[in-house]
Design an enzyme around this catalytic site. Structure first.
Site, PDB file in Angstrom:
ATOM      1  N   GLU A  89      -5.259  -8.390   1.368  1.00 29.40           N
ATOM      2  CA  GLU A  89      -5.586  -8.134   2.204  1.00 29.40           C
ATOM      3  C   GLU A  89      -7.645  -7.802   2.204  1.00 29.40           C
ATOM      4  OE1 GLU A  89      -4.111  -4.784   4.368  1.00 29.40           O
ATOM      5  OE2 GLU A  89      -2.165  -5.420   4.432  1.00 29.40           O
ATOM      6  N   GLU A 148       1.441  -1.399  -0.115  1.00 28.82           N
ATOM      7  CA  GLU A 148      -0.199  -0.066   0.116  1.00 28.82           C
ATOM      8  C   GLU A 148       1.040   1.437  -0.297  1.00 28.82           C
ATOM      9  OE1 GLU A 148      -3.015  -0.311   2.856  1.00 28.82           O
ATOM     10  OE2 GLU A 148      -3.817  -1.476   2.385  1.00 28.82           O
TER      11      GLU A 148
HETATM   12  C1  BGC Z   1      -2.897  -2.261   5.914  1.00 27.46           C
HETATM   13  C2  BGC Z   1      -3.253  -2.793   7.324  1.00 27.46           C
HETATM   14  C3  BGC Z   1      -4.091  -2.447   8.206  1.00 27.46           C
HETATM   15  C4  BGC Z   1      -5.452  -2.911   7.722  1.00 27.46           C
HETATM   16  C5  BGC Z   1      -6.990  -2.536   8.446  1.00 27.46           C
HETATM   17  C6  BGC Z   1      -4.452  -1.799   5.654  1.00 27.46           C
HETATM   18  O1  BGC Z   1      -4.399  -0.605   5.071  1.00 27.46           O
HETATM   19  O2  BGC Z   1      -2.489  -2.764   4.579  1.00 27.46           O
HETATM   20  O3  BGC Z   1      -1.834  -2.632   7.791  1.00 27.46           O
HETATM   21  O4  BGC Z   1      -3.897  -2.907   9.519  1.00 27.46           O
HETATM   22  O5  BGC Z   1      -5.522  -2.069   6.534  1.00 27.46           O
HETATM   23  O6  BGC Z   1      -6.406  -0.957   8.411  1.00 27.46           O
END
Ligand code: BGC
Length: 451
Positions: free
Chosen positions: A353, A167
């Site tokens: 994610e 990111e």
């Molecule tokens: C990140 C994580 C973070 C998650 C939730 C993403 O932007 O890669 O490290 O915990 O979002 O905010």
């Protein structure tokens, strides 16, 4: 259940974490401090002055954690490597203790049949490099290439998937534009430089990787938040377009098309620099996959006061919102995956994610922890992934964020994203109902979602 409701054969099911959020012991065995170590120890920066000193204590408990992943049936695990454990000053001297830790972790994962996906940079820049200008110094492309090479040489034969950066948008927006994340700067002049150097570092790392002739796929992870104009008013339509250019295309366009979106000049005005044209040849490397992180969408409205992009989100009261205030909008994930497919030549994708922070009911030791909102989130978002696959997106796997409740950056431990609950006093791990569901999803290759 009909055939069409299966996920593709070989679809990879995993979970994700990052170093500073779970490891603890950030200075153990010769590691150098990171900008997050500094940020977290600066009073007032973190909710409750929480730090990553202990976090989930994964650094010491990794073997048990891998065993837990095996019990849950995880096929893959996405983790990040802390640059400062490997090179305490960021460049130069290699610290064997740091590399040994990641080697033990990778070997343990493989022993348990879990495929390691390693991210080289998940926000924890060595503090020594920040002292030399951090992401604002053009030399950082070389520093990152040097670090990458050390890691590739040691683990390149065993890590199954590599990610250069996690990111870059958040690194820049939070770290250099709004200052809510480390290193906490606030400058529209710095932000484009930091982004550009992140992308140059990404390119330099991929170049090093190709030079070593290693076989595992390597990619870039971006977070994408689709922007939907709040109305047909041309001002809102233009605002949504600026938001998309700023957050989503600022990284994908140079990485895949070798140029920046025109709109960024409009966003940054005089703060937008003329970048040397030859930089784009470095940035645009052949990638084996893209990782997409998806959490929410934005309904975008023109807002002259929202500096510098001049867009703000309109809250959609009819929908559930998570503890971080993000609207739950599964359709946005389908739209995002199809948008990437259509704009960037249908690249192989992993959802690296996806998940949600919700207030979990108090835990009763030994009982299953019910987290119905997260269960619902997971089901709906996985159906959304399946929809995108049916519409032709080349999606190869999914990683839930996160395996554990962990340090949610400046929110400290106040937001819980885990499918496994962590008791921060005893450090006991307890799978939540969402973890049980996820195990079933994995065991049926998604079939259970459509029963
Ligand atoms: C990140 C994580 C973070 C998650 C939730 C993403 O932007 O890669 O490290 O915990 O979002 O905010």
């Amino acid at each position: 259940m009909t055939e069409s409701y299966k996920f593709p054969d070989g679809f990879l099911w995993g979970s994700a974490t990052s170093a500073y959020q779970i490891e603890g012991s950030p200075l153990a065995d010769g590691a150098g401090p990171s900008i997050w170590e500094r940020f977290a120890h600066t009073p007032g920066r973190m909710h409750n002055n929480d730090t990553g000193d202990v976090a989930c204590d994964h650094y010491r408990r990794y073997a048990g954690d891998v065993e837990l992943m095996r019990e849950l049936g995880m096929q893959a695990y996405r983790f990040s490597i802390a640059w400062g454990r490997v090179l305490p000053e960021g460049t130069g001297r290699v610290n064997p203790g740091g590399l040994d830790f990641y080697e033990r972790l990778v070997d343990r994962l493989l022993e348990k049949g879990i495929q390691p996906m390693a991210t080289l940079y998940h926000w924890d820049l060595p503090a020594a490099l920040d002292d030399r200008g951090g992401w604002l110094n053009r030399d950082i492309a070389n520093w990152f290439a040097e670090y990458s090479q050390v890691v590739f040489r040691r683990l390149g034969d065993r890590v199954r998937y590599w990610v250069t950066l996690n990111e870059p948008w958040v690194v820049t927006d939070g770290g250099y534009l709004h200052g809510v994340l480390a290193p906490g700067h606030r400058s529209a002049f710095e932000a484009p430089l930091a982004s550009h150097n992140l992308m140059r570092a990404h390119g330099a790392s991929v170049q090093v990787y190709r030079g070593l002739n290693l076989k595992s796929p390597i990619g870039l992870v971006v977070n994408i938040e689709p922007k939907y104009a709040a109305s047909q008013d041309p001002a809102d339509v233009a605002a949504a377009r600026r938001g998309e250019a700023y957050m989503n295309r600022q990284y994908l366009d140079p990485a895949l098309h070798g140029r920046y979106p025109e709109e960024l000049k409009e966003v940054f005005g005089e703060a937008w620099p003329d970048f040397p044209p030859q930089d784009f040849a470095l940035i645009k490397q052949k990638l084996d996959f893209l990782g997409v992180n998806y959490y929410t969408r934005q309904v975008s409205k023109n807002d002259p006061n929202a500096w510098p992009v001049r867009v703000s989100g309109v809250k959609q009261k009819q929908h559930t919102h998570t503890e971080t205030g993000w609207e739950v909008f599964p359709q946005g994930l389908t739209d995002t995956l199809l948008w990437v497919k259509n704009h960037y030549g249908n690249p192989p994708l992993y959802i690296t994610e996806n998940g949600a922070a919700f207030f979990d009911p108090p835990q009763v030791e030994g009982a299953v922890l019910e987290d119905p909102l997260r269960v619902d989130y997971l089901k709906k978002h996985l159906r959304a992934v399946h929809d995108a696959i049916r519409q032709g997106a080349d999606i190869r796997g999914y990683f839930v964020w996160s395996l554990f409740d962990n340090l949610e950056w400046a929110y400290g431990f106040s937001k819980r994203f885990g499918i496994v609950h962590v008791n921060y006093e005893t450090l006991a791990r307890t799978p939540k109902a969402s973890a049980r569901l996820y195990s079933k999803i994995i065991a049926t290759n998604g079939g259970v979602l459509f029963d």
